[in-house]
Design a protein around this motif. Structure first.
Motif, PDB file in Angstrom:
ATOM      1  N   HIS A  37       0.791  -1.230   0.000  1.00 15.72           N
ATOM      2  CA  HIS A  37       0.000   0.000   0.000  1.00 15.72           C
ATOM      3  C   HIS A  37       0.822   1.280   0.000  1.00 15.72           C
ATOM      4  N   ARG A  38       2.145   1.176   0.089  1.00 19.30           N
ATOM      5  CA  ARG A  38       2.937   2.409   0.115  1.00 19.30           C
ATOM      6  C   ARG A  38       2.718   3.235  -1.149  1.00 19.30           C
ATOM      7  N   LEU A  39       2.566   2.568  -2.286  1.00 14.79           N
ATOM      8  CA  LEU A  39       2.340   3.315  -3.518  1.00 14.79           C
ATOM      9  C   LEU A  39       1.038   4.102  -3.456  1.00 14.79           C
ATOM     10  N   LEU A  40      -0.028   3.466  -2.960  1.00 12.32           N
ATOM     11  CA  LEU A  40      -1.319   4.139  -2.901  1.00 12.32           C
ATOM     12  C   LEU A  40      -1.291   5.300  -1.918  1.00 12.32           C
ATOM     13  N   THR A  41      -0.557   5.125  -0.820  1.00  6.41           N
ATOM     14  CA  THR A  41      -0.417   6.226   0.124  1.00  6.41           C
ATOM     15  C   THR A  41       0.338   7.389  -0.522  1.00  6.41           C
ATOM     16  N   THR A  73      -8.242 -25.952   2.399  1.00  5.07           N
ATOM     17  CA  THR A  73      -9.039 -27.084   2.887  1.00  5.07           C
ATOM     18  C   THR A  73      -9.440 -28.012   1.740  1.00  5.07           C
ATOM     19  N   ARG A  74      -9.321 -27.518   0.491  1.00  2.00           N
ATOM     20  CA  ARG A  74      -9.789 -28.331  -0.641  1.00  2.00           C
ATOM     21  C   ARG A  74      -8.804 -28.424  -1.796  1.00  2.00           C
ATOM     22  N   THR A  75      -7.707 -27.661  -1.754  1.00  2.00           N
ATOM     23  CA  THR A  75      -6.717 -27.746  -2.821  1.00  2.00           C
ATOM     24  C   THR A  75      -5.366 -27.328  -2.268  1.00  2.00           C
ATOM     25  N   THR A  76      -4.335 -27.421  -3.092  1.00  2.00           N
ATOM     26  CA  THR A  76      -2.983 -27.058  -2.674  1.00  2.00           C
ATOM     27  C   THR A  76      -2.743 -25.588  -2.960  1.00  2.00           C
ATOM     28  N   VAL A  77      -2.233 -24.873  -1.956  1.00  2.00           N
ATOM     29  CA  VAL A  77      -2.005 -23.433  -2.070  1.00  2.00           C
ATOM     30  C   VAL A  77      -0.559 -23.134  -1.699  1.00  2.00           C
ATOM     31  N   TYR A  78       0.079 -22.293  -2.517  1.00  3.31           N
ATOM     32  CA  TYR A  78       1.420 -21.807  -2.230  1.00  3.31           C
ATOM     33  C   TYR A  78       1.331 -20.297  -2.000  1.00  3.31           C
ATOM     34  N   ALA A  79       1.627 -19.867  -0.758  1.00  2.00           N
ATOM     35  CA  ALA A  79       1.485 -18.462  -0.374  1.00  2.00           C
ATOM     36  C   ALA A  79       2.842 -17.764  -0.464  1.00  2.00           C
ATOM     37  N   PHE A  80       2.832 -16.480  -0.863  1.00  2.00           N
ATOM     38  CA  PHE A  80       4.091 -15.752  -0.974  1.00  2.00           C
ATOM     39  C   PHE A  80       3.874 -14.275  -0.728  1.00  2.00           C
ATOM     40  N   ASP A  81       4.964 -13.592  -0.369  1.00  2.00           N
ATOM     41  CA  ASP A  81       5.009 -12.153  -0.555  1.00  2.00           C
ATOM     42  C   ASP A  81       6.317 -11.785  -1.238  1.00  2.00           C
ATOM     43  N   PHE A  82       6.216 -10.814  -2.143  1.00  2.00           N
ATOM     44  CA  PHE A  82       7.389 -10.291  -2.830  1.00  2.00           C
ATOM     45  C   PHE A  82       7.998  -9.253  -1.903  1.00  2.00           C
ATOM     46  N   ALA A  83       9.237  -9.484  -1.455  1.00  2.00           N
ATOM     47  CA  ALA A  83       9.767  -8.720  -0.322  1.00  2.00           C
ATOM     48  C   ALA A  83      11.047  -7.965  -0.642  1.00  2.00           C
ATOM     49  N   GLY A 103       9.731   0.780  -0.806  1.00  4.24           N
ATOM     50  CA  GLY A 103       9.980  -0.622  -0.513  1.00  4.24           C
ATOM     51  C   GLY A 103       9.471  -1.534  -1.614  1.00  4.24           C
ATOM     52  N   ALA A 104       8.862  -2.641  -1.205  1.00  8.04           N
ATOM     53  CA  ALA A 104       8.270  -3.609  -2.143  1.00  8.04           C
ATOM     54  C   ALA A 104       6.829  -3.191  -2.399  1.00  8.04           C
ATOM     55  N   TYR A 105       6.658  -2.158  -3.214  1.00  5.52           N
ATOM     56  CA  TYR A 105       5.360  -1.521  -3.423  1.00  5.52           C
ATOM     57  C   TYR A 105       4.500  -2.302  -4.417  1.00  5.52           C
ATOM     58  N   HIS A 106       3.252  -1.903  -4.533  1.00  2.00           N
ATOM     59  CA  HIS A 106       2.307  -2.546  -5.445  1.00  2.00           C
ATOM     60  C   HIS A 106       2.845  -2.507  -6.877  1.00  2.00           C
ATOM     61  N   GLY A 107       2.954  -3.673  -7.491  1.00  2.00           N
ATOM     62  CA  GLY A 107       3.446  -3.767  -8.857  1.00  2.00           C
ATOM     63  C   GLY A 107       4.946  -3.856  -8.989  1.00  2.00           C
ATOM     64  N   SER A 108       5.679  -3.780  -7.875  1.00  2.00           N
ATOM     65  CA  SER A 108       7.147  -3.754  -7.970  1.00  2.00           C
ATOM     66  C   SER A 108       7.725  -5.083  -8.432  1.00  2.00           C
ATOM     67  N   GLU A 109       6.953  -6.168  -8.344  1.00  2.00           N
ATOM     68  CA  GLU A 109       7.463  -7.468  -8.785  1.00  2.00           C
ATOM     69  C   GLU A 109       7.371  -7.664 -10.297  1.00  2.00           C
ATOM     70  N   LEU A 110       6.616  -6.812 -10.978  1.00  2.00           N
ATOM     71  CA  LEU A 110       6.334  -7.079 -12.389  1.00  2.00           C
ATOM     72  C   LEU A 110       7.576  -7.098 -13.274  1.00  2.00           C
ATOM     73  N   PRO A 111       8.540  -6.179 -13.119  1.00  2.00           N
ATOM     74  CA  PRO A 111       9.730  -6.256 -13.983  1.00  2.00           C
ATOM     75  C   PRO A 111      10.569  -7.512 -13.766  1.00  2.00           C
ATOM     76  N   TYR A 112      10.357  -8.218 -12.665  1.00  2.00           N
ATOM     77  CA  TYR A 112      11.083  -9.452 -12.411  1.00  2.00           C
ATOM     78  C   TYR A 112      10.509 -10.605 -13.251  1.00  2.00           C
TER      79      TYR A 112
END
Length: 514
Positions: A335-339, A405-415, A432-441
């Motif tokens: 949310h830093r970008l939105l702020t 509870t019903r399927t396999t989930v892999y959780a992440f944060d881009f940090a 920091g790791a703002y909204h959309g910052s992972e896209l160029p990766y």
């Protein structure tokens, strides 16, 4: 033009990329037969590209605000070396973007490895833009294709009032943009094999509005069988925005529009334009429709229709979703970008206390105690941490818990808090790791330079994403181990590693605050 800016759109948030369109070698390009006709693409150094393939008939005239129809077949060989136009969208003064008045915009783009082979996994990407802006052709799939040996399809779909107007009495109203995406997925099922793709192994993925769309398709009956895995980047089924999220005085906002509210807004929008029927609206120009004062409010998908029968979070809770493996995550400082966009000048200490009290009422003391100003470099960063956790990270965790509870989930944060800033002017505080910052990766652009450490993270992420598309698990040779939920993976330039994402984002607090 290189990637220039991440935009904040009126109805939500948006990460819009504006990469260069590479020069294409059009002479003697590859020819592929689709079910509507032959297309000629181009061969680049390591890939084949086919831009601007129509997947549905132009939604113009009497087809405006109707479900997508099959594409009109053509004779001969259609050149597909240039992207089709971006779907109609208002100019964005903040970024200096001119917008588009194109309604004939239901095109997709296919990128494949240069060497013919198959069948390869297919990855279908839905772009972000708050459902009001962006285009599929803005995303360069070259590294995903070259390093992951996959076929990537990017999609344009109707936006804003053209995709989500919920005028009462119109079948499918409020979800035409989602129907467009379904039509693109159906096109992939029919035509993927001709491009060397496997129609039985399709991964749907998207960021921001594209991730919210992916969530919608997890619960939409019409999307059954059209994809086999899903990746959500910064968009969840249970998302909503707390008061003051998008600027001082901004109201609490539900992402998914209730049908009654959406219909009332649509009627009011039409009245402002001098219309009381959908037929009258069909007679107006694109520019006039985009200029309606209520147009930005016509950008939320509406539930309670055949495409989205119920609120997606309700569908998840009741187990009414497609059982496919899922990767679900967000950025660490979402949310830093939105702020930064919504609060100018930056937030003061006194304003911070007032915002917390106004947004959280009786729960404000608990929130303020958990996010004391003394732990942050600025009040803007403290407020951003609250909004990141309340609006993004913990709703994602809640979805993970339900889905797992019903399927396999892999959780992440881009940090990666050193992620390159993609704007044209310096931000008012570290993002920091703002909204959309992972896209160029994932989607490279010559205008964004990654450091050697970030390049290694990019390689790992592309490996995770494409391995997941191939097998349903992100794990593979040479990649740090990623365990399914309740574990989480932190994607950092120091190397991906396990992390307790619930603890990182104070979800014990937010799980008890409505």
């Amino acid at each position: 033009m290189s990637i220039k800016r991440i935009l904040f759109a009126a109805a939500g948030l948006v990460a819009v990329l504006l990469p260069a369109t590479p020069a294409l070698a059009v002479a003697k390009g590859p020819v592929v037969r689709t079910d509507a006709g032959l297309v000629r693409g181009a061969v680049l150094e390591d890939r084949r590209v086919f831009h601007g393939i129509p997947y549905a008939a132009p939604p113009v005239g009497e087809l405006r605000w109707r479900s997508p129809r099959p594409p009109v077949p053509w004779k001969g060989v259609r050149a597909t070396t240039r992207p089709g136009p971006a779907c109609a969208q208002a100019p964005n003064d903040l970024a200096g973007l001119p917008g588009s008045e194109a309604e004939d915009c239901l095109f997709l783009n296919v990128t494949t490895p240069r060497a013919p082979s198959g069948p390869r996994p297919v990855m279908v990407y839905l772009h972000g833009g708050g459902f009001v802006s962006g285009a599929g052709h803005d995303y360069d799939a070259s590294r995903l294709v070259a390093e992951g040996d996959v076929v990537v399809v990017t999609v344009g779909y109707r936006l804003g009032v053209f995709g989500f107007l919920a005028h009462p009495g119109e079948p499918g109203a409020g979800a035409f943009g989602l129907e467009d995406q379904q039509a693109a997925l159906a096109w992939v099922r029919r035509n993927a094999a001709a491009f060397g793709g496997d129609p039985r192994n399709v991964t749907l993925f998207g960021e921001s509005a594209g991730a919210f769309s992916t969530c919608a398709h997890l619960t939409s009956p019409g999307s059954a069988g059209l994809f086999h895995r899903a990746i959500l980047q910064s968009g969840t089924c249970g998302a909503s925005w707390a008061k003051n999220s998008l600027g001082p005085g901004s109201p609490a906002l539900a992402l998914w529009a209730p049908p009654e509210e959406a219909a009332q807004l649509a009627v009011a929008y039409a009245a402002q334009l001098g219309c009381d029927t959908i037929a009258c609206l069909r007679g107006l120009t694109t520019g006039k429709l985009l200029g309606g004062q209520l147009a930005p409010l016509m950008s939320r998908p509406t539930y309670g229709n055949p495409t989205l029968p119920s609120h997606p979070a309700t569908a998840l809770a009741e187990g009414r979703f497609h059982r496919v493996p899922i990767m679900n995550g967000h950025t660490r400082d979402e949310h830093r970008l939105l702020t930064a966009w919504g609060y100018s000048p930056p937030i003061t200490a006194g304003q911070y206390r007032d915002l917390v009290a106004d947004a959280f009422a009786a729960d404000a003391p608990r929130v303020a105690a958990r996010y004391p100003l003394s732990e942050y470099a600025s009040p803007s960063e403290a407020w951003s941490a609250i909004m990141t956790d309340a609006n993004w990270a913990c709703p994602a965790q809640a979805d993970d818990r339900t889905l797992a509870t019903r399927t396999t989930v892999y959780a992440f944060d881009f940090a990666d808090r050193t992620a390159p800033w993609q704007g044209t002017t310096p931000p008012p505080f570290p993002l920091g790791a703002y909204h959309g910052s992972e896209l160029p990766y994932l989607f490279p652009d010559p205008g964004v330079r990654l450091t050697p450490r970030q390049e290694r993270l990019s390689e790992a992420m592309i490996g995770y994403w494409t391995r997941f598309a191939r097998t349903g698990s992100p794990n593979g040779p040479g990649l740090p181990r990623w365990s399914p939920y309740p574990a989480g993976q932190s994607l950092d330039a120091d190397g991906p590693r396990p992390a307790d994402l619930g603890a990182r984002h104070a979800c014990d607090l937010w799980n008890g605050i409505s």
